[in-house]
Design a protein around this motif. Structure first.
Motif, PDB file in Angstrom:
ATOM      1  N   THR A 132      52.115   7.830  34.363  1.00  0.00           N
ATOM      2  CA  THR A 132      51.641   9.027  35.048  1.00  0.00           C
ATOM      3  C   THR A 132      51.347  10.139  34.051  1.00  0.00           C
ATOM      4  O   THR A 132      50.324  10.820  34.131  1.00  0.00           O
ATOM      5  CB  THR A 132      52.689   9.506  36.062  1.00  0.00           C
ATOM      6  N   VAL A 133      52.239  10.327  33.086  1.00  0.00           N
ATOM      7  CA  VAL A 133      52.026  11.345  32.057  1.00  0.00           C
ATOM      8  C   VAL A 133      50.784  11.019  31.248  1.00  0.00           C
ATOM      9  O   VAL A 133      49.975  11.894  30.930  1.00  0.00           O
ATOM     10  CB  VAL A 133      53.263  11.449  31.150  1.00  0.00           C
ATOM     11  N   ALA A 134      50.612   9.764  30.901  1.00  0.00           N
ATOM     12  CA  ALA A 134      49.440   9.349  30.131  1.00  0.00           C
ATOM     13  C   ALA A 134      48.160   9.592  30.914  1.00  0.00           C
ATOM     14  O   ALA A 134      47.148  10.017  30.358  1.00  0.00           O
ATOM     15  CB  ALA A 134      49.558   7.868  29.743  1.00  0.00           C
ATOM     16  N   TRP A 135      48.203   9.332  32.241  1.00  0.00           N
ATOM     17  CA  TRP A 135      47.010   9.553  33.062  1.00  0.00           C
ATOM     18  C   TRP A 135      46.633  11.025  33.068  1.00  0.00           C
ATOM     19  O   TRP A 135      45.470  11.384  32.915  1.00  0.00           O
ATOM     20  CB  TRP A 135      47.268   9.057  34.479  1.00  0.00           C
ATOM     21  N   LYS A 136      47.617  11.904  33.228  1.00  0.00           N
ATOM     22  CA  LYS A 136      47.328  13.334  33.247  1.00  0.00           C
ATOM     23  C   LYS A 136      46.776  13.790  31.914  1.00  0.00           C
ATOM     24  O   LYS A 136      45.836  14.585  31.850  1.00  0.00           O
ATOM     25  CB  LYS A 136      48.601  14.107  33.588  1.00  0.00           C
ATOM     26  N   SER A 137      47.358  13.292  30.823  1.00  0.00           N
ATOM     27  CA  SER A 137      46.882  13.661  29.502  1.00  0.00           C
ATOM     28  C   SER A 137      45.462  13.168  29.275  1.00  0.00           C
ATOM     29  O   SER A 137      44.614  13.880  28.742  1.00  0.00           O
ATOM     30  CB  SER A 137      47.823  13.093  28.436  1.00  0.00           C
ATOM     31  N   GLY A 138      45.195  11.915  29.701  1.00  0.00           N
ATOM     32  CA  GLY A 138      43.849  11.370  29.552  1.00  0.00           C
ATOM     33  C   GLY A 138      42.829  12.134  30.356  1.00  0.00           C
ATOM     34  O   GLY A 138      41.694  12.357  29.909  1.00  0.00           O
ATOM     35  N   ALA A 139      43.190  12.561  31.569  1.00  0.00           N
ATOM     36  CA  ALA A 139      42.263  13.325  32.401  1.00  0.00           C
ATOM     37  C   ALA A 139      41.917  14.652  31.746  1.00  0.00           C
ATOM     38  O   ALA A 139      40.766  15.108  31.799  1.00  0.00           O
ATOM     39  CB  ALA A 139      42.882  13.548  33.778  1.00  0.00           C
ATOM     40  N   ALA A 140      42.898  15.305  31.116  1.00  0.00           N
ATOM     41  CA  ALA A 140      42.634  16.568  30.426  1.00  0.00           C
ATOM     42  C   ALA A 140      41.679  16.352  29.254  1.00  0.00           C
ATOM     43  O   ALA A 140      40.788  17.166  28.999  1.00  0.00           O
ATOM     44  CB  ALA A 140      43.943  17.187  29.944  1.00  0.00           C
ATOM     45  N   GLY A 141      41.864  15.238  28.529  1.00  0.00           N
ATOM     46  CA  GLY A 141      40.962  14.932  27.426  1.00  0.00           C
ATOM     47  C   GLY A 141      39.543  14.677  27.894  1.00  0.00           C
ATOM     48  O   GLY A 141      38.573  15.158  27.295  1.00  0.00           O
ATOM     49  N   GLU A 142      39.398  13.926  28.989  1.00  0.00           N
ATOM     50  CA  GLU A 142      38.072  13.662  29.547  1.00  0.00           C
ATOM     51  C   GLU A 142      37.375  14.949  29.953  1.00  0.00           C
ATOM     52  O   GLU A 142      36.171  15.118  29.738  1.00  0.00           O
ATOM     53  CB  GLU A 142      38.192  12.734  30.759  1.00  0.00           C
ATOM     54  N   LYS A 188      40.078  10.516  24.402  1.00  0.00           N
ATOM     55  CA  LYS A 188      41.522  10.318  24.304  1.00  0.00           C
ATOM     56  C   LYS A 188      42.184  11.620  23.875  1.00  0.00           C
ATOM     57  O   LYS A 188      41.608  12.389  23.099  1.00  0.00           O
ATOM     58  CB  LYS A 188      41.870   9.212  23.289  1.00  0.00           C
ATOM     59  N   ARG A 189      43.396  11.825  24.377  1.00  0.00           N
ATOM     60  CA  ARG A 189      44.143  13.026  24.010  1.00  0.00           C
ATOM     61  C   ARG A 189      45.475  12.622  23.385  1.00  0.00           C
ATOM     62  O   ARG A 189      46.358  12.115  24.068  1.00  0.00           O
ATOM     63  CB  ARG A 189      44.388  13.893  25.242  1.00  0.00           C
ATOM     64  N   ASP A 248      42.721  17.505  20.808  1.00  0.00           N
ATOM     65  CA  ASP A 248      44.017  18.073  20.410  1.00  0.00           C
ATOM     66  C   ASP A 248      44.710  17.261  19.320  1.00  0.00           C
ATOM     67  O   ASP A 248      45.931  17.331  19.171  1.00  0.00           O
ATOM     68  CB  ASP A 248      44.962  18.202  21.608  1.00  0.00           C
ATOM     69  N   ALA A 249      43.956  16.471  18.577  1.00  0.00           N
ATOM     70  CA  ALA A 249      44.544  15.699  17.483  1.00  0.00           C
ATOM     71  C   ALA A 249      44.727  16.591  16.256  1.00  0.00           C
ATOM     72  O   ALA A 249      44.194  17.700  16.173  1.00  0.00           O
ATOM     73  CB  ALA A 249      43.660  14.500  17.139  1.00  0.00           C
ATOM     74  N   GLY A 262      32.746  -0.298  13.411  1.00  0.00           N
ATOM     75  CA  GLY A 262      31.493   0.140  14.010  1.00  0.00           C
ATOM     76  C   GLY A 262      31.636   1.212  15.067  1.00  0.00           C
ATOM     77  O   GLY A 262      30.627   1.686  15.602  1.00  0.00           O
ATOM     78  N   ILE A 263      32.864   1.647  15.384  1.00  0.00           N
ATOM     79  CA  ILE A 263      33.094   2.687  16.385  1.00  0.00           C
ATOM     80  C   ILE A 263      33.364   4.007  15.674  1.00  0.00           C
ATOM     81  O   ILE A 263      34.245   4.087  14.800  1.00  0.00           O
ATOM     82  CB  ILE A 263      34.283   2.327  17.297  1.00  0.00           C
ATOM     83  N   ASP A 264      32.615   5.044  16.035  1.00  0.00           N
ATOM     84  CA  ASP A 264      32.812   6.360  15.436  1.00  0.00           C
ATOM     85  C   ASP A 264      34.070   7.004  16.016  1.00  0.00           C
ATOM     86  O   ASP A 264      34.304   6.958  17.240  1.00  0.00           O
ATOM     87  CB  ASP A 264      31.607   7.263  15.712  1.00  0.00           C
ATOM     88  N   VAL A 265      34.857   7.634  15.144  1.00  0.00           N
ATOM     89  CA  VAL A 265      36.070   8.337  15.565  1.00  0.00           C
ATOM     90  C   VAL A 265      35.925   9.796  15.131  1.00  0.00           C
ATOM     91  O   VAL A 265      35.770  10.083  13.939  1.00  0.00           O
ATOM     92  CB  VAL A 265      37.332   7.705  14.936  1.00  0.00           C
ATOM     93  N   CYS A 266      35.952  10.715  16.112  1.00  0.00           N
ATOM     94  CA  CYS A 266      35.720  12.118  15.794  1.00  0.00           C
ATOM     95  C   CYS A 266      36.298  13.002  16.881  1.00  0.00           C
ATOM     96  O   CYS A 266      37.036  12.533  17.748  1.00  0.00           O
ATOM     97  CB  CYS A 266      34.223  12.382  15.613  1.00  0.00           C
ATOM     98  N   TRP A 267      35.959  14.293  16.857  1.00  0.00           N
ATOM     99  CA  TRP A 267      36.431  15.262  17.836  1.00  0.00           C
ATOM    100  C   TRP A 267      35.220  15.810  18.602  1.00  0.00           C
ATOM    101  O   TRP A 267      34.071  15.618  18.202  1.00  0.00           O
ATOM    102  CB  TRP A 267      37.214  16.373  17.144  1.00  0.00           C
ATOM    103  N   PRO A 268      35.428  16.509  19.722  1.00  0.00           N
ATOM    104  CA  PRO A 268      34.308  16.889  20.609  1.00  0.00           C
ATOM    105  C   PRO A 268      33.204  17.688  19.922  1.00  0.00           C
ATOM    106  O   PRO A 268      32.020  17.382  20.108  1.00  0.00           O
ATOM    107  CB  PRO A 268      34.991  17.702  21.712  1.00  0.00           C
ATOM    108  N   ARG A 269      33.564  18.720  19.166  1.00  0.00           N
ATOM    109  CA  ARG A 269      32.520  19.577  18.586  1.00  0.00           C
ATOM    110  C   ARG A 269      31.676  18.811  17.572  1.00  0.00           C
ATOM    111  O   ARG A 269      30.442  18.980  17.527  1.00  0.00           O
ATOM    112  CB  ARG A 269      33.160  20.802  17.935  1.00  0.00           C
ATOM    113  N   ARG A 270      32.300  17.979  16.780  1.00  0.00           N
ATOM    114  CA  ARG A 270      31.521  17.197  15.813  1.00  0.00           C
ATOM    115  C   ARG A 270      30.602  16.223  16.543  1.00  0.00           C
ATOM    116  O   ARG A 270      29.466  15.998  16.137  1.00  0.00           O
ATOM    117  CB  ARG A 270      32.451  16.439  14.865  1.00  0.00           C
ATOM    118  N   LEU A 271      31.105  15.638  17.634  1.00  0.00           N
ATOM    119  CA  LEU A 271      30.284  14.704  18.410  1.00  0.00           C
ATOM    120  C   LEU A 271      29.042  15.394  18.953  1.00  0.00           C
ATOM    121  O   LEU A 271      27.930  14.845  18.883  1.00  0.00           O
ATOM    122  CB  LEU A 271      31.110  14.124  19.544  1.00  0.00           C
TER     123      LEU A 271
END
Length: 298
Positions: A132-142, A188-189, A248-249, A262-271
């Motif tokens: 449940t905690v993970a779901w709430k955290s993931g929703a905030a990240g989305e 992901k958050r 929030d990383a 092959g998967i890019d890993v970054c933060w929202p503003r850079r994306l």
């Protein structure tokens, strides 16, 4: 001392035993006087604040784990009844998966501790389940990634959120179509954790790349690769890239983004900067229509 003893002088049910002292308290008037109980039933206070030691002492012998949790909490028993919660049940309505899981957790706790005050206290002290905690955290990240992508949407940049994968309970967080191609984005958050690439093997062993975010999170890469393959089947020959966007990383001041398998890993503003800087010849309208038809809203 007995829990839930009936007060003959005021008709109330309290946790304090009649005539027994509380740990650390001086001898004084009867327990009924100490909790503010008036002899006349019509005028006594309805608020019952019980010293925590009065609960811990009788609980410690039979339920040491619960007593340990109680020792750090202040308990207000206003309105509580021996049979548990006093609020009427809410009207029936569709429940989310997290609500149903929470109800199952409460049922298991009450199987152990019972339906009385002890069981109610155990439910109150138990934290939310990890899923449940993970779901709430993931929703905030989305939500944060979604707001960043909506800010760059235009006639040449189409953004889809929360699209369902056919014949599956899974969904794709975000899909962005630009002239340069299609991006499948998984938000992901992981608060205050630094994503990094770990490479193993080399000369004498096969080279492997792992995603580390406070632990091995390479399964996240596998999930995005699967989503990329599903979208590629729909929009070919347009190119499709996958992105893991962490909110929030603990990103460093300089650099920090990387590619793993092959998967890019970054933060929202850079994306968002990356998506708006690319050019190409993709028919954004046609590709967006194909994706919308194949991946409906979740």
């Amino acid at each position: 001392m007995t829990l839930g003893a009936k007060r003959p002088d005021c008709g109330r049910t309290d946790l304090l035993g009649v005539g027994e002292p509380v740990d650390g308290a001086e001898q004084g008037p009867p327990a009924a006087a100490r909790v503010g109980c008036n002899p006349a039933p019509a005028t006594h206070s309805t608020r019952v604040v019980v010293p925590i030691t009065a609960i811990v002492k009788p609980v410690r012998g039979q339920h040491p784990r619960l007593a340990l949790g109680l020792a750090t909490r202040a308990v207000d028993l206003t309105g509580w009844k021996p049979w548990g919660r006093t609020t009427p049940p809410a009207p029936a309505h569709p429940q989310s998966a997290s609500t149903t899981a929470g109800a199952r957790d409460e049922a298991k706790i009450r199987e152990t501790w019972g339906d009385g005050r002890i069981g109610t206290l155990a439910v109150a002290l138990s934290g939310e389940r990890q899923s449940t905690v993970a779901w709430k955290s993931g929703a905030a990240g989305e939500a944060e990634v979604g707001r960043t992508l909506d800010a760059i949407a235009s006639e040449h940049v189409v953004v889809f959120h929360d699209r369902r994968i056919p014949r599956s309970r899974a969904n794709i967080d975000h899909i962005v179509i630009t002239r340069a191609g299609v991006w499948v984005i998984d938000a992901k958050r992981y608060r205050n954790k630094r994503p990094r690439l770990q490479v193993e093997g080399g000369l004498f062993r096969p080279r492997t790349e792992k995603l580390i975010v406070g632990g091995d999170r390479t399964k996240l890469v596998d999930g995005v690769l699967l989503q990329v393959a599903l979208v590629q089947d729909v929009v070919a020959p347009a190119s499709v890239r996958g992105v893991l966007c962490f909110v929030d990383a603990d990103w460093p001041l300089f650099g920090g983004s990387f590619t793993v398998r092959g998967i890019d890993v970054c933060w929202p503003r850079r994306l968002s900067r990356q998506l708006t800087a690319l050019e190409g010849a993709v028919d954004v309208t046609a590709v967006a229509a194909a994706i919308a038809a194949h991946f409906p809203p979740a």
